[in-house]
Design a protein around this motif. Structure first.
Motif, PDB file in Angstrom:
ATOM      1  N   ASN A  50       0.823  -1.204   0.000  1.00  0.00           N
ATOM      2  CA  ASN A  50       0.000   0.000   0.000  1.00  0.00           C
ATOM      3  C   ASN A  50       0.860   1.259   0.000  1.00  0.00           C
ATOM      4  OD1 ASN A  50      -1.951  -1.940   0.259  1.00  0.00           O
ATOM      5  ND2 ASN A  50      -2.973  -1.052   2.015  1.00  0.00           N
ATOM      6  N   LEU A  52       3.895   1.582   1.147  1.00  0.00           N
ATOM      7  CA  LEU A  52       4.886   1.616   2.221  1.00  0.00           C
ATOM      8  C   LEU A  52       5.987   0.610   1.923  1.00  0.00           C
ATOM      9  CD1 LEU A  52       5.567   2.751   5.076  1.00  0.00           C
ATOM     10  CD2 LEU A  52       4.337   0.783   6.011  1.00  0.00           C
ATOM     11  N   GLN A  54       8.819  -1.992   2.258  1.00  0.00           N
ATOM     12  CA  GLN A  54       9.016  -2.966   3.323  1.00  0.00           C
ATOM     13  C   GLN A  54      10.338  -3.706   3.210  1.00  0.00           C
ATOM     14  OE1 GLN A  54       7.338  -3.528   6.052  1.00  0.00           O
ATOM     15  NE2 GLN A  54       8.659  -5.222   6.698  1.00  0.00           N
ATOM     16  N   SER A 104      -7.009  -3.627   4.575  1.00  0.00           N
ATOM     17  CA  SER A 104      -6.783  -2.662   5.649  1.00  0.00           C
ATOM     18  C   SER A 104      -6.291  -3.365   6.914  1.00  0.00           C
ATOM     19  CB  SER A 104      -8.073  -1.887   5.942  1.00  0.00           C
ATOM     20  OG  SER A 104      -8.491  -1.154   4.805  1.00  0.00           O
ATOM     21  N   PHE A 107      -2.618  -4.212   6.440  1.00  0.00           N
ATOM     22  CA  PHE A 107      -1.786  -3.015   6.402  1.00  0.00           C
ATOM     23  C   PHE A 107      -1.666  -2.400   7.790  1.00  0.00           C
ATOM     24  CE2 PHE A 107      -1.138   1.552   5.022  1.00  0.00           C
ATOM     25  CZ  PHE A 107       0.183   1.361   4.652  1.00  0.00           C
ATOM     26  N   TRP A 108      -2.735  -2.411   8.551  1.00  0.00           N
ATOM     27  CA  TRP A 108      -2.678  -1.885   9.905  1.00  0.00           C
ATOM     28  C   TRP A 108      -1.714  -2.702  10.748  1.00  0.00           C
ATOM     29  CZ3 TRP A 108      -3.381  -3.712  14.810  1.00  0.00           C
ATOM     30  CH2 TRP A 108      -3.484  -2.758  15.826  1.00  0.00           C
ATOM     31  N   LYS A 111       1.883  -1.843   9.754  1.00  0.00           N
ATOM     32  CA  LYS A 111       2.310  -0.545  10.291  1.00  0.00           C
ATOM     33  C   LYS A 111       2.539  -0.618  11.795  1.00  0.00           C
ATOM     34  CE  LYS A 111      -1.016   2.006   8.651  1.00  0.00           C
ATOM     35  NZ  LYS A 111      -1.800   3.247   8.374  1.00  0.00           N
ATOM     36  N   GLU A 112       1.695  -1.367  12.501  1.00  0.00           N
ATOM     37  CA  GLU A 112       1.862  -1.496  13.941  1.00  0.00           C
ATOM     38  C   GLU A 112       3.164  -2.217  14.265  1.00  0.00           C
ATOM     39  OE1 GLU A 112       0.825  -1.171  18.017  1.00  0.00           O
ATOM     40  OE2 GLU A 112       0.212  -0.127  16.190  1.00  0.00           O
ATOM     41  N   ARG A 114       5.888  -2.191  12.434  1.00  0.00           N
ATOM     42  CA  ARG A 114       6.965  -1.242  12.155  1.00  0.00           C
ATOM     43  C   ARG A 114       7.043  -0.168  13.240  1.00  0.00           C
ATOM     44  NH1 ARG A 114       8.554  -0.738   6.516  1.00  0.00           N
ATOM     45  NH2 ARG A 114       8.637   1.530   6.796  1.00  0.00           N
ATOM     46  N   ARG A 115       5.896   0.285  13.737  1.00  0.00           N
ATOM     47  CA  ARG A 115       5.866   1.313  14.772  1.00  0.00           C
ATOM     48  C   ARG A 115       6.512   0.802  16.051  1.00  0.00           C
ATOM     49  NH1 ARG A 115       3.589   2.700  19.208  1.00  0.00           N
ATOM     50  NH2 ARG A 115       2.368   0.777  19.302  1.00  0.00           N
TER      51      ARG A 115
END
Length: 278
Positions: A50, A52, A54, A104, A107-108, A111-112, A114-115
């Motif tokens: 999406n 981002l 990776q 979604s 992807f969430w 991202k979590e 990675r965060r």
């Protein structure tokens, strides 16, 4: 969306010193004989989910959609290949960009992940997060019967026949799927041993084959990462042509994955499940 896949250059596109039959070489002997050989192809593949970015890795430029599906599943970025909506592969010289559209939910989660890694850098916990990545919590597989010994008979020779790229150029690993009747159903090859298994898993999932009705074979060293990928894919049995490591056997037993080593000259050795005490 269109899918563009890089292929070996046509004869007229090759550099002048690269003949159609391969790369020229000179033997380091008093006679200095010359010859040519086909060599394995290798490209850089950049994967973005999406939009981002990776990962960037070196792969063989074949079966790339299988690889993206299998890599995404084996790395735990998605729970099912149905989380992948679309893949666009765009060549850029000696590299290919893979733009992957995922759900979604996936992807969430990505991202979590990675965060959490970024948030822990500099605080002494990044090593713990790295260990969580290397030694993840995995599901315990349902018990499955071992394959019949007849399905392993002559398997090394059959694998050699199935490896088309290796026969041409060498320098590649293979991962194969042997179905419930003992026939080699799929073969995927790559310069990377992880990549070869990712490609096989991606092909199995995309073709909706029953991964428990048969077993996977890897020609490379059987390391822990391959166990992770096999378990996440739901494979019941993994056969390795090279001996497994001790940690690999421990994890295979823990996750209920059948693990078999096929030596060159000895009978197949079942390391998982553990032999019953006499």
């Amino acid at each position: 969306m269109p899918c563009l896949i890089a292929r070996p250059a046509a004869a007229e596109d090759r550099a002048p010193d690269v003949p159609a039959e391969g790369y020229a070489y000179v033997e380091l002997t008093p006679e200095s004989d010359t010859g040519s050989a086909l060599l394995a192809d290798e490209i850089a593949l950049a994967i973005a989910y999406n939009g981002l970015s990776q990962a960037v890795m070196m792969v063989s430029p074949n079966d790339l959609e299988d690889f993206v599906h299998g890599f995404s599943l084996g790395a735990g970025f998605i729970e099912s290949i149905d989380d992948i909506y679309d893949i666009r592969l765009t060549p850029h010289g000696d590299a290919i960009a893979a733009e992957v559209q995922v759900s979604s939910r996936a992807f969430w989660a990505l991202k979590e992940q990675r965060r959490q890694l970024a948030g822990n850098t500099g605080c002494g916990l990044c090593g713990v997060e790295a260990l969580d990545q290397a030694l993840p919590d995995l599901p315990v597989l349902p018990s499955a019967p071992l394959p019949p010994a007849t399905h392993l008979a002559g398997l090394r020779e059959r694998v050699n026949v199935a490896q088309e790229i290796a026969r041409r150029s060498g320098a590649v690993h293979a991962a194969l799927f042997v179905d419930g009747s003992g026939e080699i159903r799929l073969c995927r090859e790559d310069i990377g041993r992880h990549n070869a298994l990712d490609k096989l898993i991606g092909a199995l999932k995309r073709q909706r084959l029953d991964v428990r009705d048969g077993f996977a074979v890897v020609t490379s060293r059987c390391s822990l990462e391959l166990i992770h990928k096999a378990v996440r894919a739901g494979l019941s049995t993994l056969v390795s042509l090279s001996a497994p490591t001790a940690l690999t056997v421990q994890w295979a037993r823990r996750q209920n994955l059948n693990l078999i080593h096929l030596p060159h000259r000895n009978a197949p050795r079942v390391y998982s499940p553990a032999p019953k005490a006499v």
